[in-house]
Design a protein around this motif. Structure first.
Motif, short mmCIF file in Angstrom:
data_model
loop_
_atom_site.label_atom_id
_atom_site.label_comp_id
_atom_site.label_asym_id
_atom_site.label_seq_id
_atom_site.Cartn_x
_atom_site.Cartn_y
_atom_site.Cartn_z
N UNK A 193 0.85 -1.19 0.00
CA UNK A 193 0.00 0.00 0.00
C UNK A 193 0.88 1.24 0.00
N UNK A 194 0.25 2.41 0.09
CA UNK A 194 1.00 3.66 0.04
C UNK A 194 1.99 3.79 1.20
N UNK A 195 1.61 3.28 2.37
CA UNK A 195 2.51 3.36 3.53
C UNK A 195 3.77 2.54 3.30
N UNK A 196 3.61 1.37 2.72
CA UNK A 196 4.77 0.52 2.42
C UNK A 196 5.66 1.20 1.38
N UNK A 197 5.04 1.82 0.38
CA UNK A 197 5.83 2.49 -0.65
C UNK A 197 6.57 3.71 -0.09
N UNK A 198 5.94 4.41 0.84
CA UNK A 198 6.61 5.54 1.48
C UNK A 198 7.79 5.06 2.31
N UNK A 199 7.60 3.93 2.98
CA UNK A 199 8.69 3.37 3.78
C UNK A 199 9.83 2.90 2.87
N UNK A 200 9.48 2.33 1.74
CA UNK A 200 10.49 1.88 0.79
C UNK A 200 11.29 3.07 0.26
N UNK A 201 10.60 4.16 -0.04
CA UNK A 201 11.29 5.35 -0.54
C UNK A 201 12.27 5.88 0.50
N UNK A 202 11.86 5.91 1.76
CA UNK A 202 12.77 6.36 2.82
C UNK A 202 13.96 5.42 2.94
N UNK A 203 13.69 4.13 2.80
CA UNK A 203 14.76 3.11 2.87
C UNK A 203 15.78 3.32 1.76
N UNK A 204 15.29 3.61 0.56
CA UNK A 204 16.18 3.82 -0.59
C UNK A 204 17.02 5.08 -0.39
#
Length: 247
Positions: A193-204
């Motif tokens: 979901x959007x929360x997971x994608x936001x977390x992934x972006x921060x991780x990257x």
């Protein structure tokens, strides 16, 4: 040969054996040589970088450290990043991040150590690595090469897209991104979901910090290992695709 007079007298009076005295003196000279080489490496770095007064003070202190103090400096840095390392993945990661300066280092290894030691004192860099370590532990990630964890899927799926020149806003990029985010959601044990994608972006963004790649490059020089493959292109392309998808 520079052996002190007290030791010479003990040898003459047969209170000490000449081979033992010579060996002890040779060891002391070896320590002095290592200290001088490190001092030379720091001075060379000063000449090339023209550091500000704070950096110059730090480099001066690094040049005066004993071998035990140098080791403790690195251990303190790794403890701050990985904590007690109860997690086996974090413990293994900590071991791979440990510099081991050889007894007879080359000039480039000494210069790399001086620069790496200075980098370990950067509190922002410590925070970046600590957050990365915590994120990787939360992902249930194993330590290893392609095929494991987030880096594995980036290598296997984003890598070919980068090599093929796929644009971050193309349909192919969207397909690859969907696969990457689904994989990352599984690592977290969550739905994509959007929360997971936001977390992934921060991780990257954390992983793309240039100081991380600098540390690994210096570590490779010190430990006399091949320089690791740069992750910057894969991290950058995935982040751009995420941002394009968000728009």
């Amino acid at each position: 040969m520079g052996i002190d007079q007290v030791t010479v007298r003990r040898v003459v009076d047969r209170e000490a054996a000449l081979p033992e005295a010579a060996w002890a003196h040779a060891e002391a000279l070896a320590m002095q040589i290592r200290t001088l080489w490190l001092g030379r490496a720091v001075l060379t770095a000063v000449a090339e970088r023209d550091p500000d007064p704070r950096e110059l003070d730090l480099m001066h202190r690094l040049a005066r450290l004993t071998e035990r103090q140098r080791r403790r400096l690195v251990e303190e840095f790794l403890d701050a990043v990985f904590g007690a390392a109860a997690d086996p993945c974090l413990a293994a990661a900590g071991r791979t991040m440990t510099p081991e300066l050889p007894d007879d280092p080359r000039t480039e290894q000494l210069r790399a150590w001086a620069e790496l030691a200075q980098l370990t004192q950067d509190p922002e860099f410590r925070d970046v690595l600590r957050r990365l370590a915590e994120a990787e532990a939360g992902e249930g990630r194993g330590v290893g090469g392609p095929g494991r964890g987030l880096w594995g899927v980036l290598h296997d799926q984003v890598g070919p897209a980068v090599a093929a020149g796929t644009g971050p806003e193309s349909a192919e990029a969207a397909r690859v991104l969907a696969s990457v985010t689904a994989h990352y959601a599984r690592l977290l044990g969550r739905s994509d979901d959007d929360a997971v994608r936001a977390r992934l972006l921060d991780r990257l963004r954390l992983a793309a910090d240039p100081r991380r790649e600098l540390y690994l490059g210096l570590l490779a020089v010190i430990n006399d290992r091949p320089r690791p493959e740069s992750r910057a292109p894969l991290l950058d392309r995935t982040a751009r695709a995420l941002l394009a998808d968000a728009r």
